[in-house]
Design a protein around this motif. Structure first.
Motif, PDB file in Angstrom:
ATOM      1  N   LYS A  41       5.666   9.079   6.427  1.00  0.00           N
ATOM      2  CA  LYS A  41       6.268   7.877   7.035  1.00  0.00           C
ATOM      3  C   LYS A  41       5.211   7.018   7.717  1.00  0.00           C
ATOM      4  O   LYS A  41       5.214   5.782   7.623  1.00  0.00           O
ATOM      5  N   LYS A  44       3.205   5.202   5.097  1.00  0.00           N
ATOM      6  CA  LYS A  44       4.020   4.105   4.524  1.00  0.00           C
ATOM      7  C   LYS A  44       4.056   2.904   5.463  1.00  0.00           C
ATOM      8  O   LYS A  44       3.939   1.747   5.029  1.00  0.00           O
ATOM      9  N   GLU A  45       4.195   3.193   6.765  1.00  0.00           N
ATOM     10  CA  GLU A  45       4.223   2.100   7.758  1.00  0.00           C
ATOM     11  C   GLU A  45       2.874   1.361   7.807  1.00  0.00           C
ATOM     12  O   GLU A  45       2.822   0.133   7.894  1.00  0.00           O
ATOM     13  N   GLU A  46       1.783   2.144   7.738  1.00  0.00           N
ATOM     14  CA  GLU A  46       0.453   1.523   7.749  1.00  0.00           C
ATOM     15  C   GLU A  46       0.246   0.646   6.519  1.00  0.00           C
ATOM     16  O   GLU A  46      -0.300  -0.465   6.587  1.00  0.00           O
ATOM     17  N   LYS A  47       0.690   1.149   5.352  1.00  0.00           N
ATOM     18  CA  LYS A  47       0.558   0.351   4.118  1.00  0.00           C
ATOM     19  C   LYS A  47       1.393  -0.922   4.199  1.00  0.00           C
ATOM     20  O   LYS A  47       0.971  -2.001   3.751  1.00  0.00           O
ATOM     21  N   GLU A  48       2.589  -0.813   4.769  1.00  0.00           N
ATOM     22  CA  GLU A  48       3.468  -1.973   4.897  1.00  0.00           C
ATOM     23  C   GLU A  48       2.829  -3.029   5.809  1.00  0.00           C
ATOM     24  O   GLU A  48       2.848  -4.230   5.520  1.00  0.00           O
ATOM     25  N   LYS A  49       2.240  -2.560   6.926  1.00  0.00           N
ATOM     26  CA  LYS A  49       1.547  -3.483   7.848  1.00  0.00           C
ATOM     27  C   LYS A  49       0.371  -4.161   7.160  1.00  0.00           C
ATOM     28  O   LYS A  49       0.153  -5.368   7.298  1.00  0.00           O
ATOM     29  N   GLU A  50      -0.411  -3.363   6.404  1.00  0.00           N
ATOM     30  CA  GLU A  50      -1.560  -3.915   5.694  1.00  0.00           C
ATOM     31  C   GLU A  50      -1.124  -4.938   4.642  1.00  0.00           C
ATOM     32  O   GLU A  50      -1.748  -5.985   4.472  1.00  0.00           O
ATOM     33  N   LYS A  51      -0.016  -4.630   3.955  1.00  0.00           N
ATOM     34  CA  LYS A  51       0.517  -5.549   2.931  1.00  0.00           C
ATOM     35  C   LYS A  51       0.961  -6.862   3.566  1.00  0.00           C
ATOM     36  O   LYS A  51       0.658  -7.960   3.055  1.00  0.00           O
ATOM     37  N   LEU A  52       1.689  -6.747   4.697  1.00  0.00           N
ATOM     38  CA  LEU A  52       2.151  -7.963   5.393  1.00  0.00           C
ATOM     39  C   LEU A  52       0.976  -8.800   5.892  1.00  0.00           C
ATOM     40  O   LEU A  52       0.985 -10.048   5.810  1.00  0.00           O
TER      41      LEU A  52
END
Length: 506
Positions: A41, A44-52
């Motif tokens: 989790k 996933k949160e780190e990847k989502e932040k990086e994507k945003l």
């Protein structure tokens, strides 16, 4: 019995130990699963932040690029608007001067007509006097009436001529001077009107592409591809919102041709990168040189020229992509060679040197000019490096002179060049009518209350209309286009398609 109890006890101990061990490892397994889920989790949160974050950076970058392109487009639009307004003011001023001189000429014509009427009255009066003299003389016997009549008539004509000769001479001289001034004004006005269309024709090319999606691919990330194409070819590439069109701008025809060939070569590639562009440019440059060589070789064979160096033949072929005084440079040079050949034969001069000098006389116009020398000097120096005949070199160097020629062949080449220019000028296109039609089309569009400014292109077949509002929907926009097209067709009797692009005000 004790043995049975012992066995039972042993089994009970085993079961107890198994249950305790199972419970321990089950809890440990659940703990590991929980840690793994938390770790997954977190990733996933780190990847989502990086994507945003990456999306936000790209959005900001695209926004900056969009603002920059809009600013450049607005600056160019304002500059073109100022040029057109300045040209319109100049045109109106010249039109006023033209009508002023026309009115002056009409006034002088009326004065001449009045003078003619006065002279006619005087002649009628003289005829009346002659008749009266004739009546009186008939009453006198033994006189030769016809001789007396002729003598009297000559005397009266001489007297009238002497009396008004200076006045007639002044009127005639004044009218001649005014006509000369008016003719000069008209010629200058025509030159000014044709300057802009001729410059556009010989500096701008439009390339049609299959769809507008290719424009982004051609521009590349941060404009890398388009900048590389401009650096390699030396031409300016303008990509705007014109559907399926790319504008190639350069006053150098060879650069414009190379840019067009390069874009055609890479436009159908799946991906366009700097490596593909550089590789394609080398191929296009090689093909261009081979094509130029073949063109030059064909012309030399047609003229019966032999023993030219390959570099000279290739340079002759490149003249096909240049224009001089409204004529294709290679066609003009070939024409000079043919005219010179005929003149040389009639003057009993060796035509071979005249033909060689004729085809090479303007070669300096397409060569680099580092020292700001006249093209005849550049051409003569270039040809000299190939150990060409001295007569040919001198003919190239002196083809704009009118006297003091070192060889008779020089005079023949100079004369042939002048004849070709005069003949070519007679075949020039009438840009004045085209310019008037474009101005009229723009004026008709600007008469509409929703139109702020209009610009006509491609002989009036394409019009870009800048609107005063941005609140028109698609139906209203199409109705406006139809209304403008119908108005232009009715006023100017134009047939065929008239393409109108609406530009909404931001």
């Amino acid at each position: 019995m004790g043995v049975i109890y012992g066995v039972l006890l042993l089994v009970l101990c085993f079961l107890t130990t198994y249950l305790i061990t199972k419970n321990f490892w089950q809890k440990k397994y659940e703990e590991e699963v929980r840690k793994f889920n938390e770790y997954q989790k977190k990733i996933k949160e780190e990847k989502e932040k990086e994507k945003l974050k990456l999306i936000e950076e790209l959005r900001k970058e695209l926004e900056k690029e969009k603002i920059k392109i809009l600013q450049e487009y607005e600056a160019k639009l304002k500059e073109k608007n100022k040029e057109l307004e300045k040209l319109a003011d100049t045109y109106k001023q010249k039109e006023k001067e033209y009508y002023f001189y026309l009115s002056q000429l009409q006034k002088k014509e009326n004065e001449l007509l009045t003078t003619e009427k006065i002279y006619k009255i005087k002649i009628d009066y003289l005829d009346k006097l002659i008749n009266e003299y004739h009546t009186r003389i008939t009453k006198i016997p033994n006189l030769k009436i016809e001789e007396l009549k002729e003598e009297l008539k000559r005397s009266l004509e001489k007297e009238v001529w002497n009396e008004h000769f200076e006045e007639l001479k002044k009127i005639k001289e004044k009218a001649k001077n005014e006509v000369q001034i008016l003719a000069q004004k008209i010629i200058l006005e025509a030159c000014q009107k044709t300057a802009l269309p001729v410059a556009k024709e010989h500096s701008v090319s439009f390339l049609t592409i299959p769809n507008d999606e290719l424009k982004g691919k051609l521009i590349g990330r941060k404009g890398r591809n388009i900048h590389l194409i401009e650096n390699l070819t030396g031409a300016e590439i303008i990509i705007d919102d014109t559907p399926q069109k790319i504008c190639i701008f350069s006053f150098h025809p060879k650069r414009r041709a190379l840019a067009e060939l390069l874009i055609k070569e890479i436009i159908n590639e799946k991906e366009i990168s700097t490596e593909i562009i550089e590789k394609a440019y080398q191929k296009v440059l090689k093909d261009f040189e081979e094509k130029s060589f073949q063109i030059g070789l064909t012309v030399c064979k047609e003229l019966g020229i032999e023993n030219f160096a390959q570099e000279l033949i290739k340079t002759i072929g490149e003249m096909n992509f240049f224009v001089t005084y409204g004529q294709n440079l290679l066609f003009h040079s070939k024409e000079v060679a043919i005219i010179g050949k005929n003149l040389a034969i009639n003057l009993e001069i060796n035509p071979l040197n005249v033909i060689r000098a004729g085809i090479l006389h303007d070669i300096g116009k397409i060569l680099p000019n580092q020292e700001n020398l006249p093209h005849q000097t550049i051409g003569a120096n270039f040809v000299k490096t190939f150990e060409e005949n001295n007569i040919v070199i001198e003919a190239i160097a002196h083809h704009h002179q009118t006297d003091n020629f070192p060889y008779p062949e020089c005079y023949v080449v100079s004369l042939a060049n002048s004849i070709s220019h005069i003949y070519g000028a007679g075949k020039a296109i009438d840009f004045d009518e085209i310019f008037k039609k474009l101005i009229k089309i723009e004026e008709l569009c600007e008469e509409h209350q929703l139109v702020k400014k209009a610009y006509a292109f491609q002989l009036g077949r394409e019009i870009r209309v800048l609107l005063k509002t941005n609140k028109l929907d698609e139906k209203e926009g199409q109705f406006l286009i139809k209304d403008l097209q119908q108005k232009i067709r009715n006023e100017l009797n134009l047939l065929g398609e008239i393409k109108i692009n609406l530009i909404y005000e931001l």
